[in-house]
Scaffold this motif. Structure first.
Motif, PDB file in Angstrom:
ATOM      1  N   TYR A 100      20.039  -7.205  26.025  1.00 45.25           N
ATOM      2  CA  TYR A 100      19.172  -7.920  26.957  1.00 45.25           C
ATOM      3  C   TYR A 100      18.168  -8.701  26.115  1.00 45.25           C
ATOM      4  O   TYR A 100      17.652  -8.182  25.132  1.00 45.25           O
ATOM      5  CB  TYR A 100      18.461  -6.899  27.865  1.00 45.25           C
ATOM      6  N   PRO A 101      17.885  -9.950  26.487  1.00 48.49           N
ATOM      7  CA  PRO A 101      17.010 -10.763  25.640  1.00 48.49           C
ATOM      8  C   PRO A 101      15.597 -10.182  25.532  1.00 48.49           C
ATOM      9  O   PRO A 101      15.050  -9.722  26.522  1.00 48.49           O
ATOM     10  CB  PRO A 101      16.937 -12.105  26.382  1.00 48.49           C
ATOM     11  N   ILE A 102      15.086 -10.213  24.356  1.00 46.95           N
ATOM     12  CA  ILE A 102      13.663  -9.925  24.164  1.00 46.95           C
ATOM     13  C   ILE A 102      13.253 -10.445  22.793  1.00 46.95           C
ATOM     14  O   ILE A 102      13.958 -10.244  21.810  1.00 46.95           O
ATOM     15  CB  ILE A 102      13.339  -8.417  24.320  1.00 46.95           C
ATOM     16  N   THR A 103      12.140 -11.143  22.761  1.00 48.88           N
ATOM     17  CA  THR A 103      11.580 -11.656  21.522  1.00 48.88           C
ATOM     18  C   THR A 103      10.943 -10.488  20.765  1.00 48.88           C
ATOM     19  O   THR A 103      10.326  -9.643  21.424  1.00 48.88           O
ATOM     20  CB  THR A 103      10.486 -12.704  21.825  1.00 48.88           C
ATOM     21  N   PRO A 104      11.020 -10.391  19.476  1.00 49.71           N
ATOM     22  CA  PRO A 104      11.612 -11.315  18.498  1.00 49.71           C
ATOM     23  C   PRO A 104      13.020 -10.929  18.051  1.00 49.71           C
ATOM     24  O   PRO A 104      13.350 -11.050  16.890  1.00 49.71           O
ATOM     25  CB  PRO A 104      10.636 -11.191  17.327  1.00 49.71           C
ATOM     26  N   GLN A 105      13.835 -10.481  19.012  1.00 51.37           N
ATOM     27  CA  GLN A 105      15.193 -10.047  18.678  1.00 51.37           C
ATOM     28  C   GLN A 105      16.238 -11.024  19.157  1.00 51.37           C
ATOM     29  O   GLN A 105      17.416 -10.929  18.811  1.00 51.37           O
ATOM     30  CB  GLN A 105      15.414  -8.654  19.312  1.00 51.37           C
ATOM     31  N   THR A 106      15.836 -11.980  20.005  1.00 47.49           N
ATOM     32  CA  THR A 106      16.795 -12.720  20.825  1.00 47.49           C
ATOM     33  C   THR A 106      17.893 -13.458  20.059  1.00 47.49           C
ATOM     34  O   THR A 106      19.026 -13.527  20.516  1.00 47.49           O
ATOM     35  CB  THR A 106      16.021 -13.680  21.758  1.00 47.49           C
ATOM     36  N   GLU A 107      17.584 -14.004  18.880  1.00 48.39           N
ATOM     37  CA  GLU A 107      18.619 -14.750  18.157  1.00 48.39           C
ATOM     38  C   GLU A 107      19.827 -13.871  17.853  1.00 48.39           C
ATOM     39  O   GLU A 107      20.949 -14.354  17.680  1.00 48.39           O
ATOM     40  CB  GLU A 107      18.091 -15.315  16.838  1.00 48.39           C
TER      41      GLU A 107
ATOM     42  N   GLN B 121      25.724  -9.759  28.443  1.00 45.42           N
ATOM     43  CA  GLN B 121      24.278  -9.651  28.645  1.00 45.42           C
ATOM     44  C   GLN B 121      24.059  -8.727  29.830  1.00 45.42           C
ATOM     45  O   GLN B 121      24.470  -9.033  30.944  1.00 45.42           O
ATOM     46  CB  GLN B 121      23.677 -11.035  28.893  1.00 45.42           C
ATOM     47  N   ALA B 122      23.457  -7.594  29.557  1.00 48.42           N
ATOM     48  CA  ALA B 122      23.247  -6.600  30.615  1.00 48.42           C
ATOM     49  C   ALA B 122      22.093  -7.026  31.500  1.00 48.42           C
ATOM     50  O   ALA B 122      21.310  -7.901  31.148  1.00 48.42           O
ATOM     51  CB  ALA B 122      22.956  -5.241  29.996  1.00 48.42           C
ATOM     52  N   GLU B 123      21.962  -6.380  32.651  1.00 51.30           N
ATOM     53  CA  GLU B 123      20.887  -6.714  33.578  1.00 51.30           C
ATOM     54  C   GLU B 123      19.546  -6.161  33.116  1.00 51.30           C
ATOM     55  O   GLU B 123      18.498  -6.585  33.618  1.00 51.30           O
ATOM     56  CB  GLU B 123      21.212  -6.235  34.992  1.00 51.30           C
ATOM     57  N   SER B 124      19.562  -5.223  32.167  1.00 53.47           N
ATOM     58  CA  SER B 124      18.316  -4.629  31.678  1.00 53.47           C
ATOM     59  C   SER B 124      18.656  -3.809  30.445  1.00 53.47           C
ATOM     60  O   SER B 124      19.823  -3.566  30.144  1.00 53.47           O
ATOM     61  CB  SER B 124      17.713  -3.690  32.729  1.00 53.47           C
ATOM     62  N   GLU B 125      17.637  -3.333  29.765  1.00 50.25           N
ATOM     63  CA  GLU B 125      17.872  -2.456  28.632  1.00 50.25           C
ATOM     64  C   GLU B 125      18.413  -1.109  29.092  1.00 50.25           C
ATOM     65  O   GLU B 125      19.174  -0.459  28.378  1.00 50.25           O
ATOM     66  CB  GLU B 125      16.588  -2.236  27.840  1.00 50.25           C
TER      67      GLU B 125
ATOM     68  N   SER C 178      20.887  -4.206  20.825  1.00 48.90           N
ATOM     69  CA  SER C 178      19.686  -4.530  20.056  1.00 48.90           C
ATOM     70  C   SER C 178      18.574  -4.820  21.036  1.00 48.90           C
ATOM     71  O   SER C 178      18.817  -5.228  22.166  1.00 48.90           O
ATOM     72  CB  SER C 178      19.935  -5.741  19.152  1.00 48.90           C
ATOM     73  N   SER C 179      17.358  -4.589  20.593  1.00 47.23           N
ATOM     74  CA  SER C 179      16.215  -4.835  21.458  1.00 47.23           C
ATOM     75  C   SER C 179      14.948  -4.859  20.621  1.00 47.23           C
ATOM     76  O   SER C 179      15.000  -4.908  19.385  1.00 47.23           O
ATOM     77  CB  SER C 179      16.143  -3.758  22.551  1.00 47.23           C
ATOM     78  N   SER C 180      13.829  -4.820  21.298  1.00 38.13           N
ATOM     79  CA  SER C 180      12.547  -4.701  20.626  1.00 38.13           C
ATOM     80  C   SER C 180      11.717  -3.686  21.408  1.00 38.13           C
ATOM     81  O   SER C 180      12.041  -3.348  22.549  1.00 38.13           O
ATOM     82  CB  SER C 180      11.863  -6.064  20.561  1.00 38.13           C
ATOM     83  N   SER C 181      10.647  -3.269  20.867  1.00 40.24           N
ATOM     84  CA  SER C 181       9.875  -2.100  21.303  1.00 40.24           C
ATOM     85  C   SER C 181       9.866  -1.744  22.803  1.00 40.24           C
ATOM     86  O   SER C 181      10.287  -0.645  23.156  1.00 40.24           O
ATOM     87  CB  SER C 181       8.468  -2.233  20.753  1.00 40.24           C
ATOM     88  N   PRO C 182       9.407  -2.627  23.713  1.00 37.23           N
ATOM     89  CA  PRO C 182       9.394  -2.194  25.116  1.00 37.23           C
ATOM     90  C   PRO C 182      10.804  -1.917  25.615  1.00 37.23           C
ATOM     91  O   PRO C 182      11.029  -0.992  26.400  1.00 37.23           O
ATOM     92  CB  PRO C 182       8.800  -3.387  25.863  1.00 37.23           C
ATOM     93  N   GLY C 183      11.751  -2.705  25.149  1.00 40.91           N
ATOM     94  CA  GLY C 183      13.139  -2.478  25.533  1.00 40.91           C
ATOM     95  C   GLY C 183      13.659  -1.157  24.998  1.00 40.91           C
ATOM     96  O   GLY C 183      14.417  -0.452  25.667  1.00 40.91           O
ATOM     97  N   VAL C 184      13.236  -0.795  23.805  1.00 40.98           N
ATOM     98  CA  VAL C 184      13.670   0.478  23.222  1.00 40.98           C
ATOM     99  C   VAL C 184      13.053   1.640  24.012  1.00 40.98           C
ATOM    100  O   VAL C 184      13.700   2.667  24.219  1.00 40.98           O
ATOM    101  CB  VAL C 184      13.318   0.541  21.721  1.00 40.98           C
ATOM    102  N   SER C 185      11.849   1.456  24.508  1.00 38.01           N
ATOM    103  CA  SER C 185      11.255   2.488  25.358  1.00 38.01           C
ATOM    104  C   SER C 185      12.128   2.735  26.588  1.00 38.01           C
ATOM    105  O   SER C 185      12.321   3.871  27.006  1.00 38.01           O
ATOM    106  CB  SER C 185       9.858   2.066  25.831  1.00 38.01           C
TER     107      SER C 185
END
Ligand SMILES: Cc1ncc(C[n+]2csc(CCOP(=O)(O)OP(=O)(O)O)c2C)c(N)n1
Ligand SMILES: Cc1ncc(C[n+]2csc(CCOP(=O)(O)OP(=O)(O)O)c2C)c(N)n1
Ligand code: SF4
Ligand code: SF4
Ligand code: SF4
Ligand code: SF4
Ligand code: SF4
Ligand code: SF4
Ligand SMILES: [Mg+2]
Ligand SMILES: [Mg+2]
Lengths: 81, 358, 183, 267, 358, 267, 81, 183
Positions: free
Chosen positions: E27-34, E52-56, E76-83
């Protein structure tokens, strides 16, 4: 009417009595003599008058898939295709 | 109030209510469910807000909303549900809205089982979710403590505008004991001046956790760290038993600590100089008291219902001065007093040998 | 003084309730007491048990590996817990459902035809109270009066009409072992 | 708080002025982005209904992440997708407030679909302003559940393949199925006429809420010139020519109680 | 392969692909999106699975599904997504299906910002979610390491049937450096014998994390602990620099460790006997090596882009033998070499004073 | 693996036997709970379509938590509500498998509504067996999104109050709105006739999946005698008299491609 | 036709030119002389012939709420109530 | 040898690209190099900057507080970064957009009318390449040939037609300061 019979796996039966009330011929009863390992009185066929038609309704409603159903073999009618 | 025979879950629910709980949002999960069920009846009777959320994710965010309005609000769950709340908790911490969460911990990882466990220690003490903060974590070991800590949780949450988690294992939730409930408090009428209520006759309030610039975010983080230091100084709580004339200390919290109490009694009967330290706040951890005690003793034994999580805090507090042993049961198994006694004996004997050799 | 009791049986046999009743009575008498349940995976059927610890000092562990007293309402419970009772302790069992002489000789074995006696009272569900009456007669952890008071104080209001029957059941249980003790 | 920048020229009356409920802050939106238009409409509606001091805005994660700065009302910032849950918490303890979530299509239709569906199911008395721009704006142009078939985005570089990712979600139609939804309409922001209609819908939605009639949502087709790689005008044209055919404008649910607001003279 | 100028996020994506990645859910999230964007193109080109999933929450559970089928799968994700992934990760650990997750950490708590941070250290090293386990955590400090560790992540995940998290701060994700990609591996044809593929010609396989009985759950937990011990023995990795003839050691990981490298160089130039230990595995933490070094030195300085999380592991490893200092920046602020140098100097001077006094 | 317990009596043929795909294990369900019926139907369908060796069952969290033990097929246990996501992961890498989720109403309609809606939106080629018993069975009888108005549960002790918690969700109707849904029907398990119809629906759903036509769901109205506080028979009566009026049985979506399965002779 | 005029807050304007193309009287242009603090050439009214009607269309489409609109006061017609 | 450069300007001025171009060239010449971006909150507009570090040894920190070289494409960037340049370093700035003499005398100040020169080439977007040409002439971090090769090797294929113009821009930048240096 075709003759049928059923076999109830009494160890699997939970005594819910749904087959009993579903049977159109009223030939299933609770077996109050038997207490299975689970602690239930299981259902049993009580069909002295050979009324069971093998309609399988009991098997269809049984939540524990305890019931096998059998029916007399009939010669198949010849159907012109 | 007279003592009543109360189940832990029900006692917590009723205590929260009497502490002036204005809104509850939660989702059923064993072994926490009676808490939600009790409130589903009582909150409605008292015309307060009770809502069964569609999930723990929704529940924590409903709590976030109500907390942003400055009311006493709470949720409760058990381990997998608490995992789902991590993002929301991090937002709440980042917004500094006072929030209480009860975690009645069960066996894990994964779906695991519904038996008592202390496997959420890291999940609740090390910051819930991402970012740098630590919730205040209260660990009751009896129904009475569950009641008292629940009331205290609201006061601490408001004092520090912070998250307070009451972390009890399933056994505390499920057991009944005589305990005394607090008197009924009315729901508070006024709202704090930062609360969202509609900006009637004042400048608008904003609740947010975004700080786009690193410097601003850091400044906010330093403010949180400041608050946490204050909490670390002022709020550690613990219970100790037989801690005079000590060779060895047993450290355990919640049910494990309570059972260790019996084991320590048995050990004393057998002539071993053993005492108990039972942290009542898991964070702030009573590290100072522990390190004081560590100066006087030969060894520490940590007892937990997990693979050794508080163990790290004990090791950090004693700082390598003395050996730290561990006895743990996992996956919902509750240790029996005799097992702990055996662990104490084993540890104590080695200790004696070692002490003699030196 | 510390008493540790384990009540075990099928779900529906009132195992939890009788443990709680004892706990209420203990509390009312000013003792420290803990009650703790344990359930199996089944919603209906399956076995359940609870521990009650009564003491005049603060209670550490609410669970005990070797309780001084066990009360078994069905066969599986008897089989599971007979071995756990502390030496010199006792196990009371529902002799209407459990046929045994018991294996262990180092503990007291009390056979109470609780279900039959309850049947005589016209309500099978009272077997648990019958058992309690018997148990407390053999091992007066609390007085029967304490239980009577607790019944009166804690019976749910919609079951209040059953209070006299419960009191009768208690006496009936007491009587059957009193007889036997007299023998 | 007055937004009057300029005394009306002599002999002239004010026809239009920046609404009071809009904060003075400049927005961070790209030039020509219609997020700005929907902000203005919402602020106008607050003004006209006298709700500035009763409003609580729940901003969401997306380009509108800072919308809490742009309104002169109490506001907060929800976690991604969870605005309806946060709004529920706020509304239940502030039953007299006008609680409004402002959400993008990634936020509402993707990660947050559960929360909005359950808020609607419960008939939660909140208003949702739903900005459908067929893309994830803030994270730099990835596919949204509302991206059109064949639409190229940074996460559907060969165009949205409906075989693999399905057809776009029509959220307003979906939510209109739920009993708790009192008012669910779709509008577009691509020209003045439609913007005026959108404004009326926002008024009705807020009135629905204030009358306690249930859940209300106004979907607005919106442009993202930046991530669509277009000029602001081209982007509005794309809304009209490409989005509207897929997302027909209209009233998907107007409960009788809502239709009877103002004695039947619903705006 | 020749070196290319590669952005960290893209390098990780391409490395995973070349390591035989068969399915990606994210799921997109900065700074992981690329990372996600790169795979949205390349996986489709190679006819592999990209979704692309609907959410983390959905992403991690899709990963759980594909991992249960025994394929190389990643999110892959970034902090809030990993939570948001914590519950799913705990299920994955409880089911022992090999899984790789990349966490490009950003500033928190809450929504925070999109700047580089190391605030997820606890969230990834202390068990993700509830229950007792620890993911293997790899912390690259350069684009080349990001590539190498990504490939290694898959091998470790399969070797141990465990979760491997590549935890890099946003700076590693966003920077470009020359680096060499591995050769392209084909997608593996066979599936492991435990995998869910349809029970054709064999007994059914079951993947689950439930153990209703305490004893069974505990036995499973002991099995996990056994595996973790093996990992703790075999897999610690670290980088060291200037660790001979030492007075003081700097410990830092990822970007903080890399910047500390420059600071250590500067300190050496100024004649201070300072070295660097940069853990490459955050769990297992290179505690043995650190405690060896601790025997030889006077002091340790920990440098992190958080409020002091790895600090606890360092303190645990040195066990109170020597003082442990800390220099940290938070909320997305990246420390500059000169700041770290200053911290080193401050620490070093105090140290000298202290050493002299003794 | 054979389920024949009993050689057919002489001159008799087998009319009904325990299906092969059903494992021999006894279930932990309460007496009379229709979870057992739906299990049997699914197993029969696996047998009849020859899918036992292709099936992957995704069990969910609810009373059916152990359903992975009850089928003789590959299976797994999803996190609460996430079965459709887990199934998506499984199906995308096992495109030839028959991937089936088995979910309760708490699991699917409450915590898991996002995942099932998105699976349907994507037209994910999976089959969902949805057991609607208007309650949370496993956790001991709390309100579900499908609990009926006024229904007393352990978390709605005064009866479900639609003012506070909204009206029950009609999930199948909702999912039938999505383009990716190929087959969405509601059946009931309260008597033999309806059980037979449910069976046909399960067959069609699996055929839909195997033909790659998109998302399929069979909702089954089911009983929970234990938490409803009824006998098994009373519970079936309640399904018929209370649930069916609120949840009309029927076919909510049958895509043309599904209708044309078997050359139009859809079962 | 009623006479109108507008005021454009040039500091707020982002030069998107949407007002320009929306104005039915074509009386708005981009002010290429001015560069505001944001770095944009803002829009400006260029209505030498007094064509602006005060229709407010420009204000309605402006995403940055930069435009105020004014119109000549007309005596209100007396309406019999 | 270690060079540290900071490129800063409005989004859209090609700040990121020119930094990357330098990085590519450095890599092709066998140096260690890092490039790292930093963006503001705006999607369009707003400022952006990037750091490039070039070295013959492994590079520790890819960010530097006091870069040896700063290149400012707009006024806010000049104002922000002039003070940060290391003593003895240099700042090159786009004199077409920035009117200043500079405050600091301890660093070199290079005024390049980059936008005007690019305008002369008919494409304002080339200001970044003009600047690079000028910069490398004053401070030969890499040779212009290295940049020419890098342009040839890394220009995206759909922009290949712009290669000659880019090369011209590079030369133009080089020439303007060569002139001035000659003065
Ligand atoms: C849990 C979580 N996941 C992902 C993100 C990253 N994120 C920020 S905005 C956004 C999408 C926004 O798109 P949309 O809601 O359509 O709003 P728009 O920007 O288009 O207005 C995402 C995925 C996040 N902040 N948090
Ligand atoms: C994250 C999480 N939240 C809550 C639970 C507790 N839980 C287990 S089953 C269940 C509800 C099941 O209800 P339903 O899906 O209707 O199935 P039923 O038991 O009625 O068949 C809940 C809430 C859990 N296991 N995990
Ligand atoms: S087959 Fe039919 S008739 Fe025979 S027992 Fe079963 S239900 Fe009755
Ligand atoms: S329906 Fe099945 S389980 Fe129920 S009584 Fe009949 S045979 Fe037994
Ligand atoms: S990126 Fe798109 S949606 Fe976001 S502000 Fe810019 S134009 Fe608007
Ligand atoms: S609790 Fe209800 S749903 Fe669960 S097994 Fe029992 S009857 Fe069935
Ligand atoms: S008010 Fe109307 S006529 Fe006047 S400038 Fe605006 S759009 Fe043009
Ligand atoms: S529409 Fe507004 S922002 Fe755009 S050019 Fe006109 S005045 Fe400026
Ligand atoms: Mg969008
Ligand atoms: Mg249910």
């Amino acid at each position: 009417m075709a003759k049928g019979t059923i076999y109830i796996d009494q160890e699997r039966c939970k005594g819910c009595s749904l087959c009993l009330s579903a049977c159109p011929q009223n030939v299933i009863v609770m077996d109050n003599e038997v207490l299975n390992a689970k602690g239930y009185h299981p259902a049993v066929l009580s069909d002295a008058d050979d009324k069971c038609t093998g309609c399988a309704i009991c098997a269809v409603v049984c939540p524990d898939a305890c019931i096998s159903v059998y029916r007399q073999v009939r010669a198949k009618a010849n159907v012109v295709s | 109030m007279a003592k009543e025979m109360l189940k832990g879950n029900v006692a917590i629910a009723e205590a929260a209510l009497r502490a002036g709980l204005e809104a509850y949002f939660g989702y059923p999960i064993t072994p926490q469910t009676e808490l939600l069920e009790h409130l589903s009846k009582r909150m409605i009777e008292l015309d307060r807000v009770f809502l069964q959320a569609e999930s723990e994710v929704a529940a924590v965010n409903m709590v976030y909303g109500a907390a942003s309005a400055g009311v006493r609000v709470m949720s409760s769950s058990s381990s997998p549900g608490v995992s789902l709340m991590q993002e929301g908790l991090s937002y709440i911490a980042g917004s500094e809205v006072p929030t209480v969460l009860v975690d009645i911990m069960r066996g894990g990882p994964g779906l695991g089982n519904i038996l008592p466990s202390q496997g959420d220690y890291f999940q609740v003490t090390r910051s819930a979710g991402h970012g740098d903060y630590r919730p205040i974590v209260l660990a009751p070991a009896s129904v009475q403590e569950a009641i008292d800590f629940t009331v205290m949780a609201f006061d601490l949450a408001e004092k520090y505008r912070h998250i307070v988690i009451v972390a009890a294992d399933g056994q505390i939730g499920q057991m009944m004991e005589p305990a005394e409930l607090p008197p009924m408090r009315e729901v508070r009428k006024e709202r704090p001046d930062w609360a969202l209520t509609g900006a009637e006759g004042r400048d608008p309030n904003v609740i947010t956790s975004i700080y786009l610039k690193g410097e601003e975010m850091e400044a906010f983080n330093l403010k949180i760290q400041e608050k946490l230091s204050e909490i670390r100084r002022s709020e550690p709580r613990w219970y100790e038993f037989q801690t005079e004339d000590l060779d060895m200390l047993v450290v355990g919290f919640g049910t494990a600590g309570r059972i260790a109490y019996t084991a320590v009694e048995m050990a004393r009967e057998r002539g071993m100089k053993v005492g108990l330290l039972r942290p009542q706040t898991l964070w702030p951890f009573p590290e100072e008291r522990l390190s004081q005690l560590a100066d006087e003793i030969e060894s520490v034994l940590v007892v937990e219902m997990n693979a050794g999580q508080m163990l790290e805090d004990v090791r950090l507090a004693v700082g390598g001065q003395i050996p730290v042993g561990f006895y743990g049961r996992m996956g919902g198994v509750v240790p029996m007093p005799d097992e702990i006694l055996e662990a104490i004996e084993g540890h104590y004997n080695r200790l004696t040998v070692r002490t003699v050799r030196t | 003084m510390q008493e540790e009791l384990l009540f075990a049986g099928f779900g529906g046999q009132g195992v939890m309730f009788v443990g709680q009743l004892l706990a209420y009575a203990a509390m009312d008498q000013g003792y420290e007491v803990t009650w703790i349940p344990s359930y199996g995976p089944e919603m209906r059927g399956g076995t359940a048990h609870c521990y009650v610890v009564i003491s005049d000092k603060p209670i550490g562990s609410p669970v005990v590996r070797n309780p001084k007293v066990a009360i078994a309402f069905n066969k599986p419970s008897y089989e599971k817990y007979e071995g756990l009772v502390a030496e010199g302790g006792l196990i009371a069992y529902n002799a209407s459902l459990i046929e045994t002489q018991g294996e262990r000789k180092d503990i007291d074995q009390i056979a109470v035809p609780a279900t039959s006696l309850a049947d005589e009272l016209g309500n099978l569900k009272l077997a648990n109270i019958v058992m309690l009456g018997a148990l407390l007669t053999v091992r007066p952890v609390l007085t029967l009066d304490a239980i009577r008071e607790a019944l009166d104080a804690h019976i749910p209001s919609h079951r209040r009409n059953l209070l006299p029957l419960n009191l009768q059941a208690l006496d009936k249980g007491a009587a059957v072992v009193a007889d036997r003790l007299a023998t | 708080m007055s937004a009057i920048n300029f005394a009306p020229p002599e002999n002239m009356e004010v026809v239009y002025e920046r609404p009071e409920s809009l904060a003075e802050t400049h927005t961070h939106y790209c030039p020509g982005c219609t997020h700005g238009v929907s902000h203005r409409l919402l602020a106008e509606a607050f003004d006209e209904l006298g709700l500035r001091e009763k409003a609580i805005l729940v901003a969401s994660v997306g380009c509108s992440v800072f919308s809490y700065k742009y309104f002169d009302v109490d506001s907060c910032e929800a976690a991604h997708g969870r605005a309806p849950a946060m709004a529920t918490g706020l509304k239940r303890v502030n039953p007299d407030a006008a609680v409004v979530t402002y959400q993008g299509d990634g936020d509402l239709a993707s990660i947050g679909i559960a929360e909005v569906i359950h808020a609607a199911t419960r008939g939660e008395n909140i208003t949702v302003i739903f900005i459908n721009n067929a893309i994830y704006g803030m994270t730099g142009g990835q596919m949204a559940p509302t991206s059109l078939p064949g639409q190229k985005t940074n996460s559907s570089p060969f165009g949205r393949n409906v075989e693999m990712t399905g057809y776009p979600m029509r959220v307003t139609e979906l939510l209109s199925q739920l009993d708790g939804t009192a008012y669910a309409v779709r509008r577009s922001l691509h020209d003045a006429k439609n913007i005026r209609k959108a404004k009326k819908a926002v008024l009705t939605a807020l009135q629905t809420q204030m009358a306690g009639l249930g859940f209300s949502i106004v979907e607005m087709l919106s442009s993202c010139p930046t991530n669509w790689g277009m000029t602001p005008e081209e982007a509005l044209d794309w809304v009209e020519s490409e989005m509207i055919p897929y997302y027909p404008l209209g009233d998907y649910k107007v409960a009788d109680s809502v239709a009877n607001l103002d004695g039947g003279k619903r705006r």
